[in-house]
Design a protein around this motif. Structure first.
Motif, PDB file in Angstrom:
ATOM      1  N   ASP A  11      -6.889   8.014 -17.166  1.00 45.48           N
ATOM      2  CA  ASP A  11      -5.595   8.227 -16.103  1.00 45.48           C
ATOM      3  C   ASP A  11      -5.079   6.959 -16.017  1.00 45.48           C
ATOM      4  OD1 ASP A  11      -4.525   8.047 -13.344  1.00 45.48           O
ATOM      5  OD2 ASP A  11      -6.203   8.463 -12.287  1.00 45.48           O
ATOM      6  N   THR A  14      -1.045   3.446 -11.504  1.00 44.05           N
ATOM      7  CA  THR A  14      -0.251   2.253 -11.148  1.00 44.05           C
ATOM      8  C   THR A  14      -1.283   1.155 -10.709  1.00 44.05           C
ATOM      9  OG1 THR A  14       1.457   3.583 -10.292  1.00 44.05           O
ATOM     10  CG2 THR A  14       1.614   1.360  -9.679  1.00 44.05           C
ATOM     11  N   LYS A  16      -4.973   1.309 -11.159  1.00 43.14           N
ATOM     12  CA  LYS A  16      -6.319   1.200 -11.975  1.00 43.14           C
ATOM     13  C   LYS A  16      -6.095   2.216 -13.158  1.00 43.14           C
ATOM     14  CE  LYS A  16      -7.702   5.580 -10.443  1.00 43.14           C
ATOM     15  NZ  LYS A  16      -7.004   6.100  -9.588  1.00 43.14           N
ATOM     16  N   ASP A 209      -1.015  14.003  -4.007  1.00 40.35           N
ATOM     17  CA  ASP A 209      -1.705  12.757  -4.348  1.00 40.35           C
ATOM     18  C   ASP A 209      -1.153  11.369  -4.171  1.00 40.35           C
ATOM     19  OD1 ASP A 209      -3.415  10.970  -5.829  1.00 40.35           O
ATOM     20  OD2 ASP A 209      -3.400  11.900  -7.733  1.00 40.35           O
ATOM     21  N   GLY A 211      -1.238   8.124  -4.408  1.00 38.14           N
ATOM     22  CA  GLY A 211      -1.511   7.149  -5.419  1.00 38.14           C
ATOM     23  C   GLY A 211      -1.360   5.773  -4.763  1.00 38.14           C
ATOM     24  N   GLY A 213       1.397   3.716  -6.748  1.00 43.67           N
ATOM     25  CA  GLY A 213       2.891   3.475  -6.769  1.00 43.67           C
ATOM     26  C   GLY A 213       3.492   5.147  -6.538  1.00 43.67           C
ATOM     27  N   THR A 214       2.955   6.055  -6.791  1.00 48.13           N
ATOM     28  CA  THR A 214       3.632   7.400  -6.607  1.00 48.13           C
ATOM     29  C   THR A 214       2.844   8.427  -5.792  1.00 48.13           C
ATOM     30  OG1 THR A 214       2.762   8.465  -8.673  1.00 48.13           O
ATOM     31  CG2 THR A 214       4.938   7.502  -8.839  1.00 48.13           C
ATOM     32  N   ASN A 236       0.775   1.507  -2.419  1.00 43.20           N
ATOM     33  CA  ASN A 236       1.073  -0.034  -2.669  1.00 43.20           C
ATOM     34  C   ASN A 236       2.355  -0.418  -1.814  1.00 43.20           C
ATOM     35  OD1 ASN A 236      -0.573   0.000  -4.480  1.00 43.20           O
ATOM     36  ND2 ASN A 236       0.880  -0.221  -6.317  1.00 43.20           N
ATOM     37  N   THR A 239       0.958  -1.649   1.582  1.00 44.30           N
ATOM     38  CA  THR A 239       0.232  -2.828   1.557  1.00 44.30           C
ATOM     39  C   THR A 239       1.369  -3.856   1.479  1.00 44.30           C
ATOM     40  OG1 THR A 239      -1.380  -1.986   0.159  1.00 44.30           O
ATOM     41  CG2 THR A 239      -1.246  -4.137   0.075  1.00 44.30           C
ATOM     42  N   LYS A 257      -5.582  -3.872   5.215  1.00 46.31           N
ATOM     43  CA  LYS A 257      -5.389  -2.357   5.241  1.00 46.31           C
ATOM     44  C   LYS A 257      -6.765  -1.444   5.077  1.00 46.31           C
ATOM     45  CE  LYS A 257      -3.571   0.300   1.695  1.00 46.31           C
ATOM     46  NZ  LYS A 257      -2.791   0.599   0.626  1.00 46.31           N
ATOM     47  N   GLY A 328      -6.063  11.129  -3.768  1.00 46.03           N
ATOM     48  CA  GLY A 328      -5.758   9.712  -4.067  1.00 46.03           C
ATOM     49  C   GLY A 328      -6.065   8.704  -3.096  1.00 46.03           C
ATOM     50  N   GLY A 329      -6.055   7.522  -3.788  1.00 50.47           N
ATOM     51  CA  GLY A 329      -6.624   6.412  -2.909  1.00 50.47           C
ATOM     52  C   GLY A 329      -5.936   6.286  -1.394  1.00 50.47           C
ATOM     53  N   GLY A 330      -4.604   6.448  -1.624  1.00 50.88           N
ATOM     54  CA  GLY A 330      -3.492   6.340  -0.436  1.00 50.88           C
ATOM     55  C   GLY A 330      -3.897   7.489   0.777  1.00 50.88           C
ATOM     56  N   GLN A 332      -6.754   7.588   2.301  1.00 54.59           N
ATOM     57  CA  GLN A 332      -8.138   7.574   2.996  1.00 54.59           C
ATOM     58  C   GLN A 332      -8.028   7.000   4.185  1.00 54.59           C
ATOM     59  OE1 GLN A 332     -11.495   6.757  -0.118  1.00 54.59           O
ATOM     60  NE2 GLN A 332      -9.571   5.871  -1.269  1.00 54.59           N
ATOM     61  N   ILE A 368     -10.018   8.704  -5.517  1.00 53.47           N
ATOM     62  CA  ILE A 368      -9.112   8.114  -6.527  1.00 53.47           C
ATOM     63  C   ILE A 368      -9.572   8.328  -8.054  1.00 53.47           C
ATOM     64  CG2 ILE A 368      -9.204   5.882  -5.089  1.00 53.47           C
ATOM     65  CD1 ILE A 368     -10.974   4.551  -7.021  1.00 53.47           C
TER      66      ILE A 368
HETATM   67  N1  ATP Z   1     -10.463   3.053   1.335  1.00 59.83           N
HETATM   68  C1  ATP Z   1      -9.250   3.028   1.165  1.00 59.83           C
HETATM   69  N2  ATP Z   1      -8.522   2.880   2.246  1.00 59.83           N
HETATM   70  C2  ATP Z   1      -7.004   3.123   2.315  1.00 59.83           C
HETATM   71  N3  ATP Z   1      -6.375   2.901   0.926  1.00 59.83           N
HETATM   72  C3  ATP Z   1      -7.067   2.674  -0.040  1.00 59.83           C
HETATM   73  C4  ATP Z   1      -8.323   2.877  -0.099  1.00 59.83           C
HETATM   74  N4  ATP Z   1      -8.742   2.744  -1.439  1.00 59.83           N
HETATM   75  C5  ATP Z   1      -7.548   2.861  -2.025  1.00 59.83           C
HETATM   76  N5  ATP Z   1      -6.735   2.743  -1.353  1.00 59.83           N
HETATM   77  C6  ATP Z   1      -5.211   2.649  -1.791  1.00 59.83           C
HETATM   78  O1  ATP Z   1      -5.018   3.705  -2.770  1.00 59.83           O
HETATM   79  C7  ATP Z   1      -3.973   3.166  -3.643  1.00 59.83           C
HETATM   80  C8  ATP Z   1      -4.472   3.662  -5.070  1.00 59.83           C
HETATM   81  O2  ATP Z   1      -4.953   4.772  -5.025  1.00 59.83           O
HETATM   82  P1  ATP Z   1      -5.088   5.479  -6.544  1.00 59.83           P
HETATM   83  O3  ATP Z   1      -6.221   5.013  -7.228  1.00 59.83           O
HETATM   84  O4  ATP Z   1      -5.211   7.181  -6.359  1.00 59.83           O
HETATM   85  O5  ATP Z   1      -3.758   4.901  -7.175  1.00 59.83           O
HETATM   86  P2  ATP Z   1      -3.450   5.015  -8.893  1.00 59.83           P
HETATM   87  O6  ATP Z   1      -3.865   6.203  -9.529  1.00 59.83           O
HETATM   88  O7  ATP Z   1      -3.767   3.770  -9.430  1.00 59.83           O
HETATM   89  O8  ATP Z   1      -1.899   5.085  -8.579  1.00 59.83           O
HETATM   90  P3  ATP Z   1      -0.793   6.210  -9.143  1.00 59.83           P
HETATM   91  O9  ATP Z   1      -1.506   7.632  -9.060  1.00 59.83           O
HETATM   92  O10 ATP Z   1       0.445   5.887  -8.034  1.00 59.83           O
HETATM   93  O11 ATP Z   1       0.053   5.875 -10.572  1.00 59.83           O
HETATM   94  C9  ATP Z   1      -3.571   1.885  -3.303  1.00 59.83           C
HETATM   95  O12 ATP Z   1      -2.225   1.703  -2.707  1.00 59.83           O
HETATM   96  C10 ATP Z   1      -4.760   1.324  -2.342  1.00 59.83           C
HETATM   97  O13 ATP Z   1      -4.475   0.070  -1.465  1.00 59.83           O
END
Ligand code: ATP
Ligand code: MG
Length: 420
Positions: A11, A14, A16, A209, A211, A213-214, A236, A239, A257, A328-330, A332, A368
Motif C-alpha cells: 500500500d 501518502t 506510510k 477510507d 487516509g 492525503g486522500t 494530513n 494536522t 491531534k 483509514g487512519g483519519g 479514528q 490503517i
Molecule cells: N490514532 C489516530 N487518531 C487520529 N488520526 C490518526 C490516528 N492514526 C493515524 N491517524 C491519521 O491518519 C492519517 C494516515 O492514515 P492512513 O495510514 O490510512 O493514510 P495513508 O494510507 O498513508 O494515506 P493515503 O491513503 O491518503 O494515501 C494521518 O493523517 C494520521 O494523522
C-alpha cells in the motif's frame, strides 16, 4: 512454515508505505506472516513527487516485511489512488444467435464492447473493468449469464481509469526497490474486500477510507461496485490546520491531534487545555481542547460535504441511507462516526478494519492496514505468488543485459569498437 505459495502487497500511501506478506490458509483465511510499515517520503495525494525518496521508502517497508516473514518478496500487488482516478458505469451489448446459449465469448464481447464505449485520451489507462451485472433481453440483475438463453446480452461495467504517468511513476518506484509489480489495484476496491461484509454490499453501502492525503470512496449496491472516487482532503490537512492555527510544528500538531483531538467540539469545557510550544518564540502556550476540536470539526465537515457532492454528482447519494463504513487512519478520532451520521442523513456509520484474517490478525487490526490487507486478499483471489522467480523483472533484466555486455561482450569486441 509456508506449505504452498505466499503473496505480498504494497500500500503506497501518502503517510506510510505498508508491505504485507501473507499465506492463504486451508480455511481460506489469510495468515499474516510479515508487516513492514515505513513513513512514506516523496508522495503527495497518491502520486509520486520525489522518485528517489519514494524508492527508498518502499525499499525500507519491503525489507521490514521480508525480515519479519523470513521470506523474500519477488512480486507484489500494489495500490493506486489519487485525484487522477476516474470511474464510469458503461454498458456493452451483443446479439446472441436466437435461441442459443450465452457462451463465454458472448460475455467477453459484451464486456469489450462496454470498454469500447469509453473514449480514453492517450494519457489515460483503464485499470479495472468490474462487472456490476448483466441484462438478458433487457432483464437486469443477472450475475451469471453463461448457459442462459437470450437474444441480447448487456454487460454493465464499472470502468476505472488512471493517468498513465501517475501509474507508471508508482510502478517504477516499486520496481526500482526490487519488487515486480504484479498488478496495480484501485485502493478503495482493495479496501472494500478487507472491510465490507457480503450483506453490506448486497444491501448498499458507502465506504470512505480517510487516509493521510486522500479520502477514497467506493459505493456498493446489489453486491457489486457502483461508484468509486477520491477526494484530495484527509487526515494530513487536519494536522496542517492545527499546525498553522496554533503556530506549532507539523510534528507537534500530529501528536496533539492523535493524543488530544476529538470531533466533539461542544462537549469540552475551557479548563480542559493542552500545553504546546509555539514556533519562533518557543513559548509554552495553553490551548483549550475545545479549540483543537473546532479545527478538527471544520475539516471533517469539509471531508463529509465533499463526499456528499461527489456522490450526488455520480447519482449515488441515495445509497448513503443504507449505511456508511469509515476506515483509514483519519477515521479514528473520537466523534468522527457520530459526525458522519449527523451530516449524512442520520445513517448508520461503523468503523471498518480488516476481516477475514486468521493468524497474525492483531498485527493488522488498526484501520490503517485495511488497504494493505485488501490488496493481499485481491492477490490471493487471483492466485498470485510473491516468491522471486527465475524470470527477472524488466529493470533487473536491463541491468543483467548491461552487465553481460560490459563483462563478456565488450572486452572481446572492444578492438572493433570506435574509440570515444
Ligand atoms: N490514532 C489516530 N487518531 C487520529 N488520526 C490518526 C490516528 N492514526 C493515524 N491517524 C491519521 O491518519 C492519517 C494516515 O492514515 P492512513 O495510514 O490510512 O493514510 P495513508 O494510507 O498513508 O494515506 P493515503 O491513503 O491518503 O494515501 C494521518 O493523517 C494520521 O494523522
Ligand atoms: Mg491509504
Amino acid at each position: 512454515m509456508v506449505d504452498g505459495g505466499y503473496i505480498a502487497s504494497i500500500d503506497v500511501g501518502t503517510t506510510k508505505i505498508c508491505t504485507i506478506v501473507a499465506h492463504v490458509a486451508a480455511s481460506g483465511q489469510l495468515d499474516i506472516l510479515g508487516v513492514g510499515l515505513h513513513p512514506s517520503r516523496g508522495l503527495r495525494e497518491g502520486v509520486v513527487v520525489d522518485h528517489a525518496h519514494a524508492v527508498k521508502s518502499v525499499q525500507q517497508s519491503v525489507s521490514a516485511a521480508e525480515r519479519m516473514a523470513q521470506l523474500p518478496i519477488g512480486g507484489a500487488y500494489v495500490g493506486v489512488t489519487g485525484a487522477h482516478i476516474k470511474s464510469r458505469n458503461v454498458t456493452g451489448r451483443v446479439r446472441v444467435a436466437s435461441g442459443d446459449e450465452i457462451t463465454s465469448e458472448d460475455v467477453e464481447q459484451a464486456i469489450q464492447s462496454a470498454c469500447d464505449n469509453v473514449a480514453l485520451p492517450h494519457d489515460r489507462e483503464i485499470i479495472h473493468t468490474l462487472v456490476r451485472d448483466f441484462a438478458i433481453d433487457g432483464q437486469r440483475g443477472v450475475k451469471r449469464p453463461l448457459g442462459m438463453h437470450a437474444s441480447r446480452l448487456d454487460a454493465n461495467i464499472h470502468v476505472v481509469s488512471a493517468a498513465a504517468g501517475a501509474l507508471r511513476n508508482v510502478a517504477a518506484a516499486v520496481e526500482e526497490a526490487g519488487v515486480e509489480v504484479q498488478k496495480q489495484i484501485l485502493e478503495p476496491v482493495a479496501t472494500s474486500l478487507a472491510v465490507l461484509a457480503e450483506d453490506e454490499s448486497d444491501l448498499g453501502v458507502v465506504l470512505m477510507d480517510i487516509g493521510g492525503g486522500t479520502t477514497d470512496l467506493a459505493v456498493f449496491a446489489n453486491g457489486a461496485i457502483a461508484h468509486s472516487g477520491a477526494i484530495p482532503v484527509a487526515g494530513n490537512q487536519i494536522t496542517g490546520d492545527i499546525a498553522k492555527l496554533l503556530r506549532i510544528s507539523y510534528e507537534q500538531a500530529e501528536q496533539v491531534k492523535k493524543q488530544f483531538g476529538t470531533a466533539f467540539a461542544n462537549m469540552m469545557n475551557d479548563d480542559d487545555a493542552v500545553l504546546v510550544e509555539e514556533i519562533g518564540t518557543r513559548e509554552q502556550v495553553r490551548v483549550p481542547r475545545g479549540l483543537i476540536a473546532d479545527i478538527i470539526q471544520a475539516r471533517l465537515v469539509e471531508i463529509f460535504q465533499l463526499t456528499i457532492e461527489n456522490l450526488q454528482q455520480a447519482g449515488m447519494y441515495d445509497t448513503v441511507t443504507s449505511g456508511v463504513v469509515l476506515t483509514g487512519g483519519g477515521s479514528q478520532l473520537p466523534g468522527t462516526l457520530e459526525m458522519a451520521s449527523d451530516i449524512m442523513e442520520n445513517t448508520p456509520v461503523r468503523l471498518g478494519s480488516a476481516r477475514g484474517v486468521g493468524r497474525g490478525a492483531n498485527r493488522v487490526a488498526s484501520p490503517i492496514y485495511a488497504t494493505g490487507v485488501g490488496l493481499a486478499l485481491y492477490a490471493a483471489e487471483e492466485g498470485a505468488d510473491a516468491s522471486p522467480t527465475s524470470a527477472p523483472s524488466y529493470l533487473e533484466w536491463v541491468e543483467k543485459a548491461r552487465s553481460w555486455w560490459r563483462t563478456r561482450v565488450q572486452p572481446r569486441i572492444s578492438h572493433y569498437l570506435p574509440e570515444f
